[in-house]
Design an enzyme around this catalytic site. Structure first.
Site, PDB file in Angstrom:
ATOM      1  CG  ASN A 163      -1.706   1.283   1.356  1.00 43.59           C
ATOM      2  OD1 ASN A 163      -1.786   2.081   0.416  1.00 43.59           O
ATOM      3  ND2 ASN A 163      -2.312   1.493   2.510  1.00 43.59           N
ATOM      4  CD1 TRP A 164       3.280   1.041  -3.065  1.00 44.07           C
ATOM      5  CD2 TRP A 164       3.190   2.332  -4.890  1.00 44.07           C
ATOM      6  NE1 TRP A 164       3.849   0.334  -4.091  1.00 44.07           N
ATOM      7  CE2 TRP A 164       3.806   1.100  -5.234  1.00 44.07           C
ATOM      8  CE3 TRP A 164       3.036   3.295  -5.898  1.00 44.07           C
ATOM      9  CZ2 TRP A 164       4.264   0.823  -6.525  1.00 44.07           C
ATOM     10  CZ3 TRP A 164       3.491   3.030  -7.189  1.00 44.07           C
ATOM     11  CH2 TRP A 164       4.091   1.796  -7.495  1.00 44.07           C
ATOM     12  CE  LYS A 165      -0.114   3.190   4.838  1.00 40.16           C
ATOM     13  NZ  LYS A 165       0.133   3.236   6.299  1.00 40.16           N
ATOM     14  CG  HIS A 181      -5.606   1.841   5.387  1.00 37.45           C
ATOM     15  ND1 HIS A 181      -5.127   2.746   6.299  1.00 37.45           N
ATOM     16  CD2 HIS A 181      -4.614   0.980   5.159  1.00 37.45           C
ATOM     17  CE1 HIS A 181      -3.874   2.454   6.592  1.00 37.45           C
ATOM     18  NE2 HIS A 181      -3.539   1.375   5.925  1.00 37.45           N
ATOM     19  CD  GLU A 199      -2.584   5.382   6.901  1.00 38.00           C
ATOM     20  OE1 GLU A 199      -1.568   4.990   7.489  1.00 38.00           O
ATOM     21  OE2 GLU A 199      -2.699   5.368   5.657  1.00 38.00           O
ATOM     22  CD  GLU A 225      -3.264  -2.321   7.412  1.00 39.27           C
ATOM     23  OE1 GLU A 225      -3.874  -1.246   7.336  1.00 39.27           O
ATOM     24  OE2 GLU A 225      -2.254  -2.558   6.731  1.00 39.27           O
ATOM     25  N   GLY A 282       3.127   2.351  10.709  1.00 41.36           N
ATOM     26  CA  GLY A 282       4.059   3.468  10.518  1.00 41.36           C
ATOM     27  C   GLY A 282       4.835   3.838  11.760  1.00 41.36           C
ATOM     28  CB  SER A 321       5.886  -1.791  11.680  1.00 43.25           C
ATOM     29  OG  SER A 321       5.474  -0.469  11.986  1.00 43.25           O
ATOM     30  N   GLY A 369       3.174  -1.122   4.136  1.00 48.80           N
ATOM     31  CA  GLY A 369       3.155   0.303   3.809  1.00 48.80           C
ATOM     32  C   GLY A 369       4.540   0.780   3.420  1.00 48.80           C
TER      33      GLY A 369
HETATM   34  O1  G3H Z   1      -1.475  -0.432   4.601  1.00 46.90           O
HETATM   35  C1  G3H Z   1      -0.413  -0.606   5.188  1.00 46.90           C
HETATM   36  C2  G3H Z   1      -0.376  -0.441   6.652  1.00 46.90           C
HETATM   37  O2  G3H Z   1      -0.970   0.778   6.992  1.00 46.90           O
HETATM   38  C3  G3H Z   1       1.001  -0.630   7.256  1.00 46.90           C
HETATM   39  O3  G3H Z   1       1.815   0.461   6.989  1.00 46.90           O
HETATM   40  P1  G3H Z   1       3.367   0.371   7.493  1.00 46.90           P
HETATM   41  O4  G3H Z   1       3.931  -0.902   6.883  1.00 46.90           O
HETATM   42  O5  G3H Z   1       4.023   1.615   6.964  1.00 46.90           O
HETATM   43  O6  G3H Z   1       3.323   0.274   8.999  1.00 46.90           O
END
Ligand code: G3H
Length: 271
Positions: free
Chosen positions: A18-20, A110, A112, A182, A188, A228, A249
């Site tokens: 997930n690149w956000k 998600h 977020e 998650e 993060g 993470s 992420g």
């Molecule tokens: O979608 C991915 C998750 O929010 C995990 O993000 P992260 O690997 O940066 O903790």
């Protein structure tokens, strides 16, 4: 270890990135190209372990052109979609448009988006229906915040999210459902849930789906862990018999690191 039978995984593992809100359309093409080369060099077997990326909307057309043009085995999807198909919904993105761009999966709920955009279970239920209407595999994200975890209410909280989003949907409609657990406090932060935490929740999700639908349905649902995940911890996390992959992420933004995560089997030590 992710459950195997006769050397084959019970459920095909999925390593998803997930690149956000990262990587513009040029950076996206470069990252997917480098990821493909790195996975090919590692001899990755896509039939054994699925690899997907979830770029920002603006990148999807370029990713589609590269994947189609070079016949890459990397799948891709969107980070969200509208619950509507078309019309006066400024800023929304239709599942039909995503499907036309070659997306096969879509993240829904998600944390977020739940937090920043106040997405309710009812809206997420409508988004799942929109995804199914356009043949997009829903990747439903669930998970608890630190306060809920510290109160020991993480399982009931997460299962309530599951129930809210799946309200009124049948096992047949949800045949391809993927659930991503998650823990919000691990996203993060570098604070990763222990393998036992991931397995505890994946097992609880699967048992709840068995009760809500059937054992057979629950046995087919892939449950991912996100929070993470790095190449240094993925093997331990995926040892859980009910953990079928990872939603990554930050570590998915670097081709070599994400490829190491995708080739996690090389790091699995069989007991
Ligand atoms: O979608 C991915 C998750 O929010 C995990 O993000 P992260 O690997 O940066 O903790």
């Amino acid at each position: 270890m992710t459950a195997q039978k006769d050397g084959q995984f019970v459920r095909r593992p999925l390593i998803a990135g997930n690149w956000k809100m990262n990587m513009d359309h040029m950076q996206a093409v470069a990252l997917v190209q480098k990821l493909a080369w790195t996975l090919d060099d590692a001899g990755h077997d896509y039939d054994r372990v699925q690899v997907s990326v979830f770029p920002p909307f603006t990148d999807l057309r370029g990713v589609q052109t590269l994947v189609a043009g070079d016949r890459l085995r990397i799948d891709y999807g969107a980070q969200d979609l509208s619950d509507k198909d078309s019309g006066a919904y400024t800023g929304d993105i239709s599942g039909r448009f995503l499907q036309r761009l070659g997306c096969t999966q879509v993240l829904i709920g998600h944390s977020e988006r739940r937090e920043v955009h106040g997405e309710s279970d009812g809206l997420l239920n409508a988004k799942i229906r929109a995804a199914l209407a356009h043949e997009l595999v829903p990747v439903l994200c669930v998970g608890e915040g630190l306060q809920v975890r510290n109160a020991g209410e993480h399982v009931s909280h997460t299962l309530a999210q599951l129930d809210g989003a799946l309200e009124g949907l049948s096992a047949e409609e949800l045949a391809e459902l993927v659930v991503a657990y998650e823990p919000v406090w691990a996203i993060g932060t570098g604070e990763v849930a222990g393998p036992e935490d991931a397995q505890e929740m994946a097992s609880a999700i699967r048992a709840h789906l068995a009760q809500r639908y059937s054992e057979e349905f629950a046995a087919g649902v892939r449950v991912l862990y996100g929070g993470s995940v790095k190449s240094s911890n993925v093997a331990a996390i995926l040892r859980g018999a009910d953990v079928d992959g990872a939603l990554v992420g930050g570590a998915s933004l670097e081709a070599e690191e994400f490829a190491k995560i995708a080739t996690f089997e090389k790091h699995l030590v069989t007991e």
